[in-house]
Enzyme design. Structure first.
Site, PDB file in Angstrom:
ATOM      1  N   HIS A  35      -9.720 -17.040  38.918  1.00  0.00           N
ATOM      2  CA  HIS A  35     -10.094 -17.910  40.047  1.00  0.00           C
ATOM      3  C   HIS A  35      -8.999 -18.958  40.283  1.00  0.00           C
ATOM      4  O   HIS A  35      -8.666 -19.272  41.427  1.00  0.00           O
ATOM      5  CB  HIS A  35     -11.403 -18.646  39.754  1.00  0.00           C
ATOM      6  CG  HIS A  35     -12.605 -17.768  39.652  1.00  0.00           C
ATOM      7  ND1 HIS A  35     -13.238 -17.529  38.451  1.00  0.00           N
ATOM      8  CD2 HIS A  35     -13.301 -17.080  40.585  1.00  0.00           C
ATOM      9  CE1 HIS A  35     -14.284 -16.740  38.661  1.00  0.00           C
ATOM     10  NE2 HIS A  35     -14.336 -16.445  39.937  1.00  0.00           N
ATOM     11  N   MET A 188     -10.016 -10.233  33.914  1.00  0.00           N
ATOM     12  CA  MET A 188     -10.835 -11.439  33.753  1.00  0.00           C
ATOM     13  C   MET A 188     -12.025 -11.385  34.693  1.00  0.00           C
ATOM     14  O   MET A 188     -11.897 -10.988  35.852  1.00  0.00           O
ATOM     15  CB  MET A 188     -10.009 -12.679  34.008  1.00  0.00           C
ATOM     16  CG  MET A 188      -9.038 -12.908  32.901  1.00  0.00           C
ATOM     17  SD  MET A 188      -8.552 -14.618  32.784  1.00  0.00           S
ATOM     18  CE  MET A 188      -7.370 -14.482  31.461  1.00  0.00           C
ATOM     19  N   ARG A 191     -18.315 -12.328  33.993  1.00  0.00           N
ATOM     20  CA  ARG A 191     -19.279 -11.604  33.152  1.00  0.00           C
ATOM     21  C   ARG A 191     -18.717 -11.239  31.776  1.00  0.00           C
ATOM     22  O   ARG A 191     -19.472 -10.784  30.915  1.00  0.00           O
ATOM     23  CB  ARG A 191     -19.779 -10.361  33.882  1.00  0.00           C
ATOM     24  CG  ARG A 191     -20.678 -10.708  35.072  1.00  0.00           C
ATOM     25  CD  ARG A 191     -21.409  -9.505  35.628  1.00  0.00           C
ATOM     26  NE  ARG A 191     -22.459  -9.890  36.548  1.00  0.00           N
ATOM     27  CZ  ARG A 191     -22.329  -9.931  37.884  1.00  0.00           C
ATOM     28  NH1 ARG A 191     -21.188  -9.601  38.448  1.00  0.00           N
ATOM     29  NH2 ARG A 191     -23.344 -10.301  38.657  1.00  0.00           N
TER      30      ARG A 191
END
Ligand code: PAF
Length: 284
Positions: A35, A188, A191
């Site tokens: 992210h 990545m 979860r």
């Protein structure tokens, strides 16, 4: 960095910055380095970057992990601050779904995505991409970005979003961020935190299968069904419950033929209770 929970606050702030090019990264929080890389990418295309954190009930099936999905707003904000996000928008469900009465989400207007959303993850998660398309369209209307960034790890999602933008005439440039991986090769994912230590050390097998399929394609094999069957069998022998392993054309996600030169290999499989997805683009 500003943190807003309501659309009213978000709009007031963005109205005061109407001369700036807005980049947008939608997320469900529980952020990781993948992210953060999307935020960095958004910053390189925009003056101001908005990140949304919203666990969207509409994209989870009845037996999925909506209730247990990690909500980690404080640590998410620390990470976003460190990579230079300007605004975090973390709305409550009622802010996104105004007529939601606390029980029946299905009274909502829902965007029906095109057939490319029906197979692969869409086949095992019915309604998932309608939920994704709906929330992303709502967030686009709220944030009004000029550019939005999505990760390639969710390859089918990225294609659904591109179709959404094209077909509903959103004036937004969609940029794809490469998948960020652990040193083992494991993609990545929020979860990954569900994996036990033993499962985590095994989880890179998924990418290893994709890479050996990539080598087979580059080596000239075109027996797609056989290649997928072999990879699926090997994963099952290693203890995975395989949802699918598929070779498709890039972008349209239709079946390839002998002339195809741009493929994407996609897989979804469960290790213990954790469903992981991964993919690999191959071109020659
Ligand atoms: O990829 C995700 O995290 C979600 O599907 C998204 C795009 C934020 C929509 O809820």
């Amino acid at each position: 960095m500003q943190l807003f929970h309501t659309l009213r606050e978000l709009r007031a702030f963005l109205d005061s910055r109407s001369d700036q090019r807005v980049g947008f990264v939608p997320t469900m929080g529980n952020l990781h380095a993948g992210h953060c890389q999307l935020v960095t990418l958004a910053k390189s295309h925009a003056d101001l970057v908005v990140v949304s954190i919203f666990v969207n009930p509409l994209q989870f099936g009845a037996n999925e992990d909506f209730g247990s999905y990690p909500r980690t707003l404080e640590s998410d904000c620390e990470k976003l601050q460190s990579v230079g996000a300007d605004v975090v928008f973390a709305p409550a469900v009622e802010e996104i779904y105004p007529d939601f009465d606390g029980r029946d989400l299905h009274q909502q207007i829902v965007i029906q995505p095109p057939p490319l959303a029906d197979d692969l993850c869409g086949a095992s998660r019915p309604g998932h991409f309608a939920g994704v398309a709906t929330v992303v369209a709502k967030l686009f209307n709220m944030v009004k970005p000029q550019v939005a960034v999505f990760g390639k790890k969710d390859y089918q999602q990225l294609m659904v979003i591109r179709a959404l933008v094209r077909q509903l005439n959103f004036d937004i440039e969609i940029i794809a961020g490469d998948t960020v991986r652990e040193p083992s090769g494991l993609a990545m994912s929020s979860r990954n935190g569900y994996l036990t230590a033993a499962e985590k050390s095994q989880a890179s097998q998924l990418q290893q299968q994709l890479l050996s399929m990539k080598n087979a394609l580059l080596g000239g094999r075109r027996d797609y069904a056989e290649l997928c069957e072999q990879a699926s069998l090997q994963l099952k022998q290693q203890g995975w419950q395989v949802d699918y392993v598929e070779i498709r054309r890039q972008h349209a996600l239709t079946l390839p033929n002998a002339q195809t030169r741009d493929w994407v290999i996609l897989a979804a499989a469960r290790l213990g209770k954790t469903r992981l997805i991964d993919n690999c683009e191959v071109s020659m």
